[in-house]
Write a protein that holds these residues in place. Structure first.
Motif, PDB file in Angstrom:
ATOM      1  N   PRO A 186     -11.454 -11.746   0.216  1.00 22.47           N
ATOM      2  CA  PRO A 186     -11.074 -12.854   0.937  1.00 22.47           C
ATOM      3  C   PRO A 186      -9.758 -13.476   0.261  1.00 22.47           C
ATOM      4  N   ASP A 187      -9.065 -14.203   1.179  1.00 20.35           N
ATOM      5  CA  ASP A 187      -7.654 -14.848   0.817  1.00 20.35           C
ATOM      6  C   ASP A 187      -7.770 -16.262   1.019  1.00 20.35           C
ATOM      7  N   VAL A 188      -7.887 -17.177   0.290  1.00 22.12           N
ATOM      8  CA  VAL A 188      -8.102 -18.437   0.247  1.00 22.12           C
ATOM      9  C   VAL A 188      -7.036 -19.304   1.321  1.00 22.12           C
ATOM     10  N   PHE A 189      -5.957 -18.571   1.408  1.00 18.89           N
ATOM     11  CA  PHE A 189      -4.856 -19.060   2.239  1.00 18.89           C
ATOM     12  C   PHE A 189      -4.820 -18.587   3.580  1.00 18.89           C
ATOM     13  N   TYR A 230       2.005 -25.237   3.019  1.00 19.63           N
ATOM     14  CA  TYR A 230       2.384 -23.945   2.225  1.00 19.63           C
ATOM     15  C   TYR A 230       3.630 -23.860   1.914  1.00 19.63           C
ATOM     16  N   GLU A 240     -14.666 -22.673   0.029  1.00 17.61           N
ATOM     17  CA  GLU A 240     -13.904 -21.440   0.526  1.00 17.61           C
ATOM     18  C   GLU A 240     -12.480 -21.825  -0.094  1.00 17.61           C
ATOM     19  N   ASP A 241     -12.037 -22.767  -0.630  1.00 18.45           N
ATOM     20  CA  ASP A 241     -10.618 -22.905  -0.982  1.00 18.45           C
ATOM     21  C   ASP A 241     -10.342 -22.197  -2.295  1.00 18.45           C
ATOM     22  N   TYR A 281      -6.941 -19.040   9.075  1.00 17.56           N
ATOM     23  CA  TYR A 281      -6.169 -18.534   9.979  1.00 17.56           C
ATOM     24  C   TYR A 281      -6.212 -17.047  10.438  1.00 17.56           C
ATOM     25  N   TYR A 295     -11.249 -19.173  -5.115  1.00 16.20           N
ATOM     26  CA  TYR A 295     -11.524 -17.830  -5.084  1.00 16.20           C
ATOM     27  C   TYR A 295     -11.476 -17.267  -6.536  1.00 16.20           C
ATOM     28  N   ASN A 322      -7.788 -18.062  -7.622  1.00 14.62           N
ATOM     29  CA  ASN A 322      -6.829 -18.555  -6.448  1.00 14.62           C
ATOM     30  C   ASN A 322      -7.333 -19.595  -6.165  1.00 14.62           C
ATOM     31  N   ARG A 378      -8.277 -18.389   5.127  1.00 16.10           N
ATOM     32  CA  ARG A 378      -9.229 -18.836   5.443  1.00 16.10           C
ATOM     33  C   ARG A 378      -9.634 -19.243   6.925  1.00 16.10           C
ATOM     34  N   ASP A 429      -6.218 -22.767  -2.782  1.00 10.87           N
ATOM     35  CA  ASP A 429      -5.327 -23.419  -1.876  1.00 10.87           C
ATOM     36  C   ASP A 429      -5.383 -25.065  -2.209  1.00 10.87           C
TER      37      ASP A 429
END
Lengths: 248, 248
Positions: free
Chosen positions: B121-124, A128, A86-87, B128, A89, A9, B126, A11
């Protein structure tokens, strides 16, 4: 030791696209930097299912690489996620045979495109989804989607800049649009997609939803085989590489 | 001509908080820059309902300022949104009397805090939501919320660095937690909140949900009136200033 397949994944907001560029932050650059660290300074080349442009996101990009190390799948996942920013994964790492290739073994790709169809923009969606404030007729969009499904020459719906010399014939298994409040989600599943194809298709579908073209125009657009016939390429931030399927 | 009240959204990710800082990008700085442009170079001071820290978001921050110009409300909204960057958006502009003050007239504030409670975790998310992978007992959290509601001295739940000399007594009208899949949403409505109060409360509520403290501990924490008794201040990116209410 052997070939590893990773499902990833990212972003796309903070990257100049997937493909490595020496002076810019790219997804491939970050991944290869981490692989190099794990391999004690040796460069490791990776192959992806395909590139994504700057600003485009991935929920299920797939890459593969070869490693001389004998690390369990979960160990690879943990090591890479610890080192990655972090962006990006890594969702999954799987050992595969040398016959597997992230790009050439792909059987099906799925892309989603999100449109924020409300009068007011939403600051939390600006990276997004594509903000489109005009009223849309979803029935007409659905009708137009039917014309995109099937096997066609998609020359009209692919970037004229595309360097690919091969066939522009692709098969779309599914083209559809779901609405949930102000959020519209376009879903495309197909054998493969040409450069910018999803973003050009969504652009035309929004024209149709707005009443500026008719659903049946898709047929003549396909027949025309001319990029000039379709509208502009819609913004990248609504686009997600959703998943890539491989033969079992 | 007169006083204008603006209701504002912002994505806090790209700001060093709300309050103006000469060398850093802040929400106040961006807003005042735009007001200065509209006022042909004259500085316009604004007042907010309160500050938010770096990384904290707003769905309904309220500010006011005075202007010698006679522009319709919608004209103000359009002019400001045209000049503002994409991560700030003015939802509403209303003409108000000079008796209105964004901070002193506020009757009630509402904050939401989002926790991403999933293994991965969810990169989108992070920027929010706060990623918390451990299992939580939502019934215990709800039970603890009951102890926070009401009028209490919240010294234990406010930053020791707070410079406010006044009373630490506040009234919480509602404290609750909703779960939707992996997303947990904490909602707090109150007469006012001390510095870091929501983030310290959520930190303690997660301890309780994890079984590291008991719901009834809230009572002794409040009675202790000591910041040392509560845990750490949780990360800012889950926090949203949701709305500010004023007397009609």
């Amino acid at each position: 030791m052997g070939r590893l397949k990773c499902t990833i994944n990212y972003d796309g907001s903070g990257f100049f696209g997937f493909q490595f560029q020496p002076t810019k932050r790219t997804v491939q650059g970050e991944l290869e930097k981490v692989l190099k660290q794990i391999h004690k300074g040796d460069r490791v080349r990776l192959q992806a299912s395909g590139r994504t442009d700057a600003g485009v996101h991935a929920k299920g990009q797939v890459i593969h690489f070869d490693s001389p190390y004998d690390i369990p799948e979960l160990g690879w996942k943990r090591a890479m996620n610890t080192l990655l920013p972090e962006d990006i994964y890594i969702d999954k790492v799987e050992g595969v045979t040398d016959a597997f290739h992230a790009r050439y073994s792909a059987m099906e790709k799925e892309y989603h495109y999100f449109v924020w169809n409300a009068e007011e923009p939403d600051v939390f969606k600006r990276n997004y989804a594509y903000y489109f404030p005009y009223r849309l007729d979803i029935d007409k969009i659905q009708e137009a989607c039917r014309y995109l499904e099937g096997t066609h020459d998609f020359t009209t719906f692919s970037s004229a800049k595309a360097t690919t010399k091969g066939s522009k014939i692709r098969t779309i298994y599914q083209a559809t649009c779901k609405q949930s409040g102000a959020e519209m989600e376009f879903i495309f599943r197909g054998s493969g997609f040409l450069y910018n194809m999803v973003r050009i298709m969504v652009s035309v579908l929004l024209d149709i939803g707005q009443g500026r073209r008719n659903p049946a125009d898709i047929k003549s657009l396909l027949d025309g085989k001319n990029r000039q016939l379709a509208g502009k390429t819609i913004a990248p931030q609504g686009l997600y590489l959703w998943q890539v399927k491989y033969d079992k």
